[in-house]
Structure formats: C-alpha cells, structure tokens
Design an enzyme around this catalytic site. Structure first.
Site, PDB file in Angstrom:
ATOM      1  N   GLU A   7       0.850  -1.179   0.000  1.00 48.35           N
ATOM      2  CA  GLU A   7       0.000   0.000   0.000  1.00 48.35           C
ATOM      3  C   GLU A   7       0.889   1.232   0.000  1.00 48.35           C
ATOM      4  OE1 GLU A   7      -3.521   2.370   2.419  1.00 48.35           O
ATOM      5  OE2 GLU A   7      -2.011   1.239   3.538  1.00 48.35           O
ATOM      6  N   GLU A  19       4.800   5.135   3.593  1.00 44.34           N
ATOM      7  CA  GLU A  19       4.316   6.452   4.033  1.00 44.34           C
ATOM      8  C   GLU A  19       5.500   7.407   4.204  1.00 44.34           C
ATOM      9  OE1 GLU A  19       2.678   9.724   4.971  1.00 44.34           O
ATOM     10  OE2 GLU A  19       1.358   8.041   4.450  1.00 44.34           O
ATOM     11  N   ASP A  55      -2.332  12.138  -2.590  1.00 41.72           N
ATOM     12  CA  ASP A  55      -2.523  13.594  -2.577  1.00 41.72           C
ATOM     13  C   ASP A  55      -2.837  14.063  -4.000  1.00 41.72           C
ATOM     14  OD1 ASP A  55      -2.334  16.382  -2.368  1.00 41.72           O
ATOM     15  OD2 ASP A  55      -0.717  16.267  -0.890  1.00 41.72           O
ATOM     16  N   LYS A 101      -3.886  22.213  -7.332  1.00 41.06           N
ATOM     17  CA  LYS A 101      -3.471  23.380  -8.107  1.00 41.06           C
ATOM     18  C   LYS A 101      -2.662  22.944  -9.331  1.00 41.06           C
ATOM     19  CE  LYS A 101      -3.415  26.627  -4.229  1.00 41.06           C
ATOM     20  NZ  LYS A 101      -2.609  27.608  -3.450  1.00 41.06           N
ATOM     21  N   ASP A 154     -10.939  10.420  -4.234  1.00 41.69           N
ATOM     22  CA  ASP A 154     -12.189  11.174  -4.188  1.00 41.69           C
ATOM     23  C   ASP A 154     -12.164  12.336  -5.163  1.00 41.69           C
ATOM     24  OD1 ASP A 154     -11.570  13.938  -2.352  1.00 41.69           O
ATOM     25  OD2 ASP A 154     -10.154  12.282  -2.217  1.00 41.69           O
TER      26      ASP A 154
END
Length: 227
Positions: free
Chosen positions: A59, A84, A134, A138, A170
C-alpha cells in the site's frame, strides 16, 4: 494496555549521517539522499523483513495505517509493505503494528518513488494499492502527483504478470489523469469510465470516512498488469 507508544520509534540516524537502513521493522528511505542504488535490499525472506516467501502486497500512501492494519490482520498469509512519507504517520502505523503483534507488515518511511525504484525487484509484488494519494489540486503542483509515467512503469516492472494495481481517490480530476496514465501500460479491469463508486469489501480508512461524510463520491479503479 498498549506496550508500544508512537514515540518509541526513533529515527535511527542524524540528518548528516542519513542512509538507508532497516530498523525495528521499518525500512528507512532517507530524503535528499542520492546513493540509494548502493544499498542492497535483503531478500524478503530475511529475518529483518518477513522471514518467509509469502506473497507481497504494497500500500502506497498508507496515512495512519488503518486500512493496511485491517488487511494485514485479516490476511496473515500475505506479507504487506505500508509506504508512508511522513514520519509522524509512520510512527502511528508502527505502534499499532507492534501492539497487535503483526509479523506480516513492514512499514516503509520514505518517498514512494525512491522505494519502488531502488528497493524492489522485478516481478516481486502480487498486488498494489494506492489509497487517496494527494491530488495536488493546483495546476502548478500537478507535477508532484504520485501517479505519473515513471511511477506507473515502475509498478509494471515490480508487479507480477497478471497482478492488480488498485487506486482509490475522491478527486474526479485526478481520477481522469490516473486512468490515462495507467492505460498506457495496464489494462483497466472496469468498463468505461473505468471506475466504480462502491466497493463494500475494500476496507475502511480515515480519508474514506472523511470524504464520504463530506458528500464526496469515491472512485475505485483497478488495472491488470499484462506485461
């Protein structure tokens, strides 16, 4: 009572002495370090890693680790890497992992691009998950998005033939870019528009609940590595 606290995990070296290392079930991939290729990643069956030859799932963008902890608990026959970048989040995953006694999870502290390029071998991974990367909304920041051509090619290299890459977001704009990038080397598993908006068995996470509560639709995308 939990035995391990987040603060029990300490970064194993100073900034000036930084180098790749495996410490306390964490693979440390240092930032602004330019000699990754000199580090030899031990076999996954090595005791410093999983100690067996079970299939390996990864992941990327593990956040606080809720999703991957759930999966590692439910699938002890599978080895898991949770990648991460933020050390604060790595500590959260690590303390949960240690307190649950999970032996099939290794946390990677570092940039996903460096880890996939320098620390993984060809045809080594059985499945990839990327949960809520992420979106860098912009336009001037789009270059920072994880799902770009170079990373996609590295996924193809490290995934076994017939393995899946599953990406969840999303953000509608990002989902369009993901689909176009992935289609260059992978086969979409879902018919056009190549995503679904419901997957009850997929698992839960902080960001999943957050965006659903805010009324956003989640897009689940799945791609097959045909090589």
């Amino acid at each position: 009572m939990n035995k391990y606290k987040q603060t029990d995990l300490v970064y194993p070296q100073s900034w000036d002495d930084r180098k790749p290392s495996i410490h306390n079930r964490v693979v440390f991939v240092p930032d602004y370090y330019f000699e990754h290729e000199k580090f030899t990643m031990p076999p996954l069956s090595d005791d410093s890693l999983f100690g067996n030859n079970n299939p390996v799932n990864i992941e990327y963008c593990s956040g606080n680790g809720e999703w991957i902890i759930e999966k590692a608990l439910a699938n002890p026959e599978i080895n898991w890497f949770g990648v991460e970048m933020r050390f604060k989040r790595v500590r959260k995953i690590w303390s949960k992992m240690r307190n649950l006694g999970l032996k099939n999870l290794i946390v990677v502290c570092g940039d996903a691009n460096n880890f996939i390029r320098y620390y993984l071998s060809n045809d080594q991974v059985s499945q990839v998950h990327i949960n809520f990367p992420d979106p860098w909304p912009k336009e001037k920041h789009e270059k920072n998005r994880l799902i770009q051509g170079a990373f996609v090619k590295e996924m193809m290299r490290t995934l076994k033939k017939g393995a899946d890459a599953i990406i969840v977001t999303d953000d509608p704009d990002y989902s369009h870019q993901v689909i176009e990038e992935m289609k260059q080397v992978f086969e979409p598993s879902f018919e056009s528009p190549h995503y679904i908006e419901k997957s009850d068995e997929y698992g839960s996470s902080y960001f999943n609940r957050l965006w659903v509560q805010k009324g956003k639709f989640i897009r689940y995308m799945k791609f097959l590595n045909q090589k």
